[in-house]
Design a protein around this motif. Structure first.
Motif, PDB file in Angstrom:
ATOM      1  N   THR A 116       1.063  -1.289   0.337  1.00  0.00           N
ATOM      2  CA  THR A 116       0.339   0.095   0.512  1.00  0.00           C
ATOM      3  C   THR A 116       1.130   1.433  -0.277  1.00  0.00           C
ATOM      4  OG1 THR A 116      -0.659   0.082   2.871  1.00  0.00           O
ATOM      5  CG2 THR A 116      -1.739  -1.242   1.112  1.00  0.00           C
ATOM      6  N   GLY A 117       0.775   2.230  -0.417  1.00  0.00           N
ATOM      7  CA  GLY A 117       1.075   3.402  -0.535  1.00  0.00           C
ATOM      8  C   GLY A 117       2.022   3.635  -1.218  1.00  0.00           C
ATOM      9  N   ALA A 118       2.668   5.369  -1.369  1.00  0.00           N
ATOM     10  CA  ALA A 118       3.328   5.137  -2.065  1.00  0.00           C
ATOM     11  C   ALA A 118       4.822   5.904  -1.229  1.00  0.00           C
ATOM     12  CB  ALA A 118       3.280   6.620  -2.688  1.00  0.00           C
ATOM     13  N   SER A 119       6.084   5.081  -1.330  1.00  0.00           N
ATOM     14  CA  SER A 119       6.976   5.543  -1.164  1.00  0.00           C
ATOM     15  C   SER A 119       7.396   7.180  -0.788  1.00  0.00           C
ATOM     16  CB  SER A 119       9.040   5.287  -1.542  1.00  0.00           C
ATOM     17  OG  SER A 119       9.656   5.512  -0.886  1.00  0.00           O
ATOM     18  N   ALA A 120       7.953   7.648   0.263  1.00  0.00           N
ATOM     19  CA  ALA A 120       8.314   9.567   0.124  1.00  0.00           C
ATOM     20  C   ALA A 120       9.389   9.588  -0.742  1.00  0.00           C
ATOM     21  CB  ALA A 120       8.583   9.672   1.702  1.00  0.00           C
ATOM     22  N   TYR A 121       9.526   8.772  -0.752  1.00  0.00           N
ATOM     23  CA  TYR A 121      11.260   9.056  -1.547  1.00  0.00           C
ATOM     24  C   TYR A 121      11.601   8.316  -3.201  1.00  0.00           C
ATOM     25  CZ  TYR A 121      13.974   8.948   2.940  1.00  0.00           C
ATOM     26  OH  TYR A 121      13.727   8.920   4.320  1.00  0.00           O
ATOM     27  N   LYS A 122      10.413   8.673  -3.469  1.00  0.00           N
ATOM     28  CA  LYS A 122       9.907   8.334  -4.762  1.00  0.00           C
ATOM     29  C   LYS A 122       9.076   9.563  -5.642  1.00  0.00           C
ATOM     30  CE  LYS A 122       8.340   4.810  -8.321  1.00  0.00           C
ATOM     31  NZ  LYS A 122       8.108   3.306  -8.141  1.00  0.00           N
ATOM     32  N   ASP A 123       9.698  10.294  -6.806  1.00  0.00           N
ATOM     33  CA  ASP A 123       8.847  11.116  -7.944  1.00  0.00           C
ATOM     34  C   ASP A 123       8.616  10.101  -8.928  1.00  0.00           C
ATOM     35  OD1 ASP A 123       6.754  12.373  -8.705  1.00  0.00           O
ATOM     36  OD2 ASP A 123       8.553  14.095  -8.563  1.00  0.00           O
ATOM     37  N   ALA A 124       7.321  10.262  -9.276  1.00  0.00           N
ATOM     38  CA  ALA A 124       6.803   9.653 -10.909  1.00  0.00           C
ATOM     39  C   ALA A 124       6.370  10.653 -11.424  1.00  0.00           C
ATOM     40  CB  ALA A 124       5.777   9.148 -11.137  1.00  0.00           C
ATOM     41  N   ASN A 125       6.867  12.340 -11.526  1.00  0.00           N
ATOM     42  CA  ASN A 125       6.215  13.177 -12.203  1.00  0.00           C
ATOM     43  C   ASN A 125       8.602  13.876 -12.442  1.00  0.00           C
ATOM     44  OD1 ASN A 125       4.230  12.440 -12.473  1.00  0.00           O
ATOM     45  ND2 ASN A 125       3.467  14.436 -10.668  1.00  0.00           N
ATOM     46  N   ALA A 126       9.347  13.161 -11.559  1.00  0.00           N
ATOM     47  CA  ALA A 126      10.722  14.174 -11.374  1.00  0.00           C
ATOM     48  C   ALA A 126      11.469  14.274 -13.334  1.00  0.00           C
ATOM     49  CB  ALA A 126      11.545  13.287 -11.052  1.00  0.00           C
ATOM     50  N   VAL A 127      11.772  15.015 -13.855  1.00  0.00           N
ATOM     51  CA  VAL A 127      12.087  15.654 -14.854  1.00  0.00           C
ATOM     52  C   VAL A 127      13.292  14.441 -15.013  1.00  0.00           C
ATOM     53  CG1 VAL A 127      13.171  16.981 -16.147  1.00  0.00           C
ATOM     54  CG2 VAL A 127      11.180  17.787 -14.708  1.00  0.00           C
ATOM     55  N   ASP A 128      14.734  13.924 -14.552  1.00  0.00           N
ATOM     56  CA  ASP A 128      15.558  13.402 -14.357  1.00  0.00           C
ATOM     57  C   ASP A 128      15.312  12.469 -13.279  1.00  0.00           C
ATOM     58  OD1 ASP A 128      17.655  12.512 -14.849  1.00  0.00           O
ATOM     59  OD2 ASP A 128      19.482  14.030 -14.413  1.00  0.00           O
ATOM     60  N   ALA A 129      14.704  11.619 -13.955  1.00  0.00           N
ATOM     61  CA  ALA A 129      14.801  10.482 -12.900  1.00  0.00           C
ATOM     62  C   ALA A 129      15.815   9.629 -12.541  1.00  0.00           C
ATOM     63  CB  ALA A 129      13.809   8.892 -13.685  1.00  0.00           C
ATOM     64  N   GLU A 130      17.105   9.576 -13.151  1.00  0.00           N
ATOM     65  CA  GLU A 130      18.487   9.122 -12.295  1.00  0.00           C
ATOM     66  C   GLU A 130      19.049  10.238 -11.888  1.00  0.00           C
ATOM     67  OE1 GLU A 130      20.814   8.139 -15.400  1.00  0.00           O
ATOM     68  OE2 GLU A 130      19.572   6.783 -16.186  1.00  0.00           O
ATOM     69  N   ALA A 131      18.844  11.365 -11.632  1.00  0.00           N
ATOM     70  CA  ALA A 131      19.526  12.250 -10.328  1.00  0.00           C
ATOM     71  C   ALA A 131      18.578  12.225  -9.111  1.00  0.00           C
ATOM     72  CB  ALA A 131      19.431  14.355 -10.890  1.00  0.00           C
ATOM     73  N   PHE A 132      17.462  11.810  -9.768  1.00  0.00           N
ATOM     74  CA  PHE A 132      16.260  11.982  -8.306  1.00  0.00           C
ATOM     75  C   PHE A 132      16.992  11.205  -7.368  1.00  0.00           C
ATOM     76  CE2 PHE A 132      12.084  10.972  -6.137  1.00  0.00           C
ATOM     77  CZ  PHE A 132      12.182  12.013  -5.640  1.00  0.00           C
ATOM     78  N   ALA A 133      16.637   9.296  -8.215  1.00  0.00           N
ATOM     79  CA  ALA A 133      17.003   8.616  -7.599  1.00  0.00           C
ATOM     80  C   ALA A 133      18.209   8.975  -6.726  1.00  0.00           C
ATOM     81  CB  ALA A 133      17.893   7.982  -8.932  1.00  0.00           C
ATOM     82  N   ARG A 134      19.702   9.262  -7.497  1.00  0.00           N
ATOM     83  CA  ARG A 134      20.623   9.807  -6.605  1.00  0.00           C
ATOM     84  C   ARG A 134      20.332  10.323  -5.490  1.00  0.00           C
ATOM     85  NH1 ARG A 134      23.007  10.010 -11.946  1.00  0.00           N
ATOM     86  NH2 ARG A 134      23.516  11.900 -11.536  1.00  0.00           N
ATOM     87  N   THR A 135      20.331  11.418  -5.376  1.00  0.00           N
ATOM     88  CA  THR A 135      19.895  12.055  -4.762  1.00  0.00           C
ATOM     89  C   THR A 135      19.016  11.913  -3.459  1.00  0.00           C
ATOM     90  OG1 THR A 135      18.855  14.187  -6.140  1.00  0.00           O
ATOM     91  CG2 THR A 135      18.067  14.708  -4.145  1.00  0.00           C
ATOM     92  N   ALA A 136      18.277  10.971  -4.033  1.00  0.00           N
ATOM     93  CA  ALA A 136      17.023  10.226  -2.902  1.00  0.00           C
ATOM     94  C   ALA A 136      17.684   9.120  -2.260  1.00  0.00           C
ATOM     95  CB  ALA A 136      15.875   9.477  -3.670  1.00  0.00           C
ATOM     96  N   LEU A 137      18.772   8.678  -2.839  1.00  0.00           N
ATOM     97  CA  LEU A 137      20.197   7.480  -1.849  1.00  0.00           C
ATOM     98  C   LEU A 137      20.811   8.150  -0.942  1.00  0.00           C
ATOM     99  CD1 LEU A 137      20.697   4.606  -2.171  1.00  0.00           C
ATOM    100  CD2 LEU A 137      22.396   5.591  -3.371  1.00  0.00           C
ATOM    101  N   GLN A 138      20.793   9.520  -1.261  1.00  0.00           N
ATOM    102  CA  GLN A 138      21.557  10.517  -0.251  1.00  0.00           C
ATOM    103  C   GLN A 138      20.828  10.356   1.032  1.00  0.00           C
ATOM    104  OE1 GLN A 138      23.945  13.811  -2.544  1.00  0.00           O
ATOM    105  NE2 GLN A 138      24.689  12.129  -3.476  1.00  0.00           N
ATOM    106  N   LEU A 139      19.548  10.921   0.671  1.00  0.00           N
ATOM    107  CA  LEU A 139      18.739  11.778   1.680  1.00  0.00           C
ATOM    108  C   LEU A 139      18.149  10.344   3.019  1.00  0.00           C
ATOM    109  CD1 LEU A 139      16.804  13.845   3.102  1.00  0.00           C
ATOM    110  CD2 LEU A 139      15.790  13.365   1.872  1.00  0.00           C
ATOM    111  N   ALA A 140      18.070   9.019   1.570  1.00  0.00           N
ATOM    112  CA  ALA A 140      17.876   7.883   2.658  1.00  0.00           C
ATOM    113  C   ALA A 140      19.015   7.506   3.809  1.00  0.00           C
ATOM    114  CB  ALA A 140      17.451   6.775   1.478  1.00  0.00           C
ATOM    115  N   ASN A 141      19.902   7.721   2.898  1.00  0.00           N
ATOM    116  CA  ASN A 141      21.416   7.324   4.069  1.00  0.00           C
ATOM    117  C   ASN A 141      21.560   8.202   4.880  1.00  0.00           C
ATOM    118  OD1 ASN A 141      22.606   5.054   2.363  1.00  0.00           O
ATOM    119  ND2 ASN A 141      22.885   6.543   1.014  1.00  0.00           N
ATOM    120  N   GLN A 142      20.982   9.524   4.961  1.00  0.00           N
ATOM    121  CA  GLN A 142      20.862  10.301   6.337  1.00  0.00           C
ATOM    122  C   GLN A 142      19.739   9.899   6.900  1.00  0.00           C
ATOM    123  OE1 GLN A 142      20.794  14.553   4.678  1.00  0.00           O
ATOM    124  NE2 GLN A 142      22.302  13.544   3.561  1.00  0.00           N
ATOM    125  N   ASN A 143      18.741   9.575   6.457  1.00  0.00           N
ATOM    126  CA  ASN A 143      17.381   9.847   7.531  1.00  0.00           C
ATOM    127  C   ASN A 143      17.256   7.903   7.974  1.00  0.00           C
ATOM    128  OD1 ASN A 143      16.563  12.167   7.242  1.00  0.00           O
ATOM    129  ND2 ASN A 143      15.679  11.480   5.276  1.00  0.00           N
TER     130      ASN A 143
END
Length: 458
Positions: free
Chosen positions: A200-227
């Motif tokens: 259920t639900g959607a991850s807070a670290y995922k954005d289906a409307n991101a323009v650059d999916a790869e750049a967003f994934a790298r940023t999300a991974l860095q944020l995940a390592n911090q949290n």
């Protein structure tokens, strides 16, 4: 207490001794002593109300009011007044929260939620109040920067929605969504290898409307390592969530929880025994879901890459279970999960619900079922229909049921063999000998010379 009804979230995620000591005082006041203590509590309540009143030459004092509210709550606790204590705990927490005293406010909200669990209110009201108070505590801990305690309070709020339901009852969508959001508050989805099992639900670290999916994934991974939460014993809370989900037959969500706990231990870097148990629990749950291929892939690609895991007893158990399922060897599976077998120590160290789940593993990957449309009655009817009707037709409509049953049960007799004459029998025998000679010649045994003549037997 009814064993089929689950306890409240504070009991699930806290030791029983702590809950007993905090929920009920050693002795409750009665008689004149109780009346005096109730009057004292009322006096504290009036002082708190006066402290929050704005005057001509004064302004509200939340700090003093919160102190008076807390004293009133402590007095009501000694009198055994659950509802009055709960209300004054909430009032004290609100005053503390307004003065940025987040830790004290969170403690008051948590205590009020524990009182809501033990109250005499109807189940629906208890669930709603417990859920709301634990969420307020989580918000206070988050404001303070205590991510671990905030995640734990979030998980308690989620399980407050199922408080009072039977253990085997599946969660509704709202409760399951809250639980999986609580799991992600411990370990973000980008770091969870089992994130695809989230229902259920959607991850807070995922954005289906991101323009650059790869750049967003790298940023999300860095944020995940911090949290990610790597506090001591934080993984135990997630594993308790997985165990509760297994009890309610939410296997996919349970595997999602175990994946989060495993990721927390891997991020820690120095856990060995707990990580080994987490690995074998993942494998057992995956095999119980009927996915031996995924279990084997995790075993070879992830689990065996840990040097400390190679020599553990959990590794041997996981290997034998996966090998038995791959080979569809029921005897090997029974030996691997036997309580008196070679893996009894590894099984004894697992969670009780996971140990019970081992018995549900099937070598075929799923429970055996009868083929659709095939049953004993259909087989008997089809066999009766296959019997030729010539016998009954010749007998006519006046034939008895006994004769018909005897004709059905009697197997057809083979045709009589044809007797051969003397000449035909001789020809058949010569043909057999000729065929044997041909076979002997093909095998290189056609030498008719008798070598025994060269041996002197005298």
């Amino acid at each position: 207490a009814d064993p089929t009804i689950p306890p409240g979230p504070s009991t699930i995620f806290t030791t029983s001794g702590r809950i007993t000591s905090r929920s009920t005082p050693i002795s409750l006041l009665a008689g004149a002593a109780k009346i005096a203590k109730m009057a004292e509590a009322e006096d504290y309540r009036l002082k708190a109300k006066k402290a929050m009143t704005r005057g001509v030459f004064s302004k509200p004092d939340p700090i003093s009011a919160s102190n008076f509210y807390k004293r009133a709550a402590d007095a009501y606790k000694q009198c055994g007044e659950n509802r009055l204590e709960r209300l004054h705990r909430i009032a004290s927490g609100d005053c503390q929260l307004g003065q940025d005293a987040y830790a004290t406010a969170a403690a008051e909200y948590t205590r009020a939620a524990e009182l809501a669990e033990a109250s005499d209110e109807i189940s629906a009201r208890k669930r709603q109040e417990c859920h709301k108070l634990h969420l307020d505590a989580a918000g206070a801990w988050a404001q303070m920067g205590e991510k671990g305690r905030a995640a734990e309070s979030t998980m308690k709020a989620a399980f407050g929605l199922v408080m009072g339901e039977e253990v085997g009852t599946k969660m509704d969508v709202k409760a399951l969504t809250s639980v999986e959001e609580g799991i992600e508050s411990f370990v973000p989805d980008p770091l969870n290898r089992k994130r695809n099992y989230r229902r259920t639900g959607a991850s807070a670290y995922k954005d289906a409307n991101a323009v650059d999916a790869e750049a967003f994934a790298r940023t999300a991974l860095q944020l995940a390592n911090q949290n990610i939460i790597t506090d001591s014993y934080a993984h135990e809370t997630v594993f308790k969530v997985g165990a509760e989900l297994i009890k309610r037959r939410h296997y996919e969500s349970a595997l999602y929880a175990y994946g989060a706990g495993t990721a927390s231990l891997e991020q820690e870097g120095f856990a060995t025994v707990s990580l080994s148990r987490a690995y074998v629990s993942e494998a057992i749950l995956t095999l119980a879901m009927g996915d031996a291929v995924a279990a084997s892939k995790d075993f070879t690609g992830v689990h065996l890459q840990r040097t400390a895991y190679l020599s553990s007893r959990e590794c041997a158990l996981e290997e034998d279970l996966i090998r038995a399922c791959d080979a569809m060897d029921l005897e090997a599976l029974e030996e691997a999960r036997s309580r008196s077998g070679p893996h009894r120590s590894a099984l004894a160290s697992l969670e009780p619900i996971v140990r019970e789940l081992v018995g549900e593993i099937r070598v075929s990957g799923r429970a055996k079922k009868e083929k659709a449309g095939v049953s004993s009655s259909s087989l008997s009817s089809s066999s009766m229909a296959a019997v030729p009707k010539t016998g009954t037709a010749a007998r006519g409509p006046a034939s008895s049921n006994t004769d018909a049953a005897a004709a059905i049960a009697k197997p057809p007799s083979p045709p009589p063999k044809k007797e051969l004459s003397g000449k035909e029998l001789m020809q058949d025998t010569d043909a057999c000998f000729a065929e044997m000679d041909d076979i002997m010649n093909d095998m290189g045994l056609d030498d008719d010379e008798d070598d025994d003549d060269d041996i002197d037997l005298t």
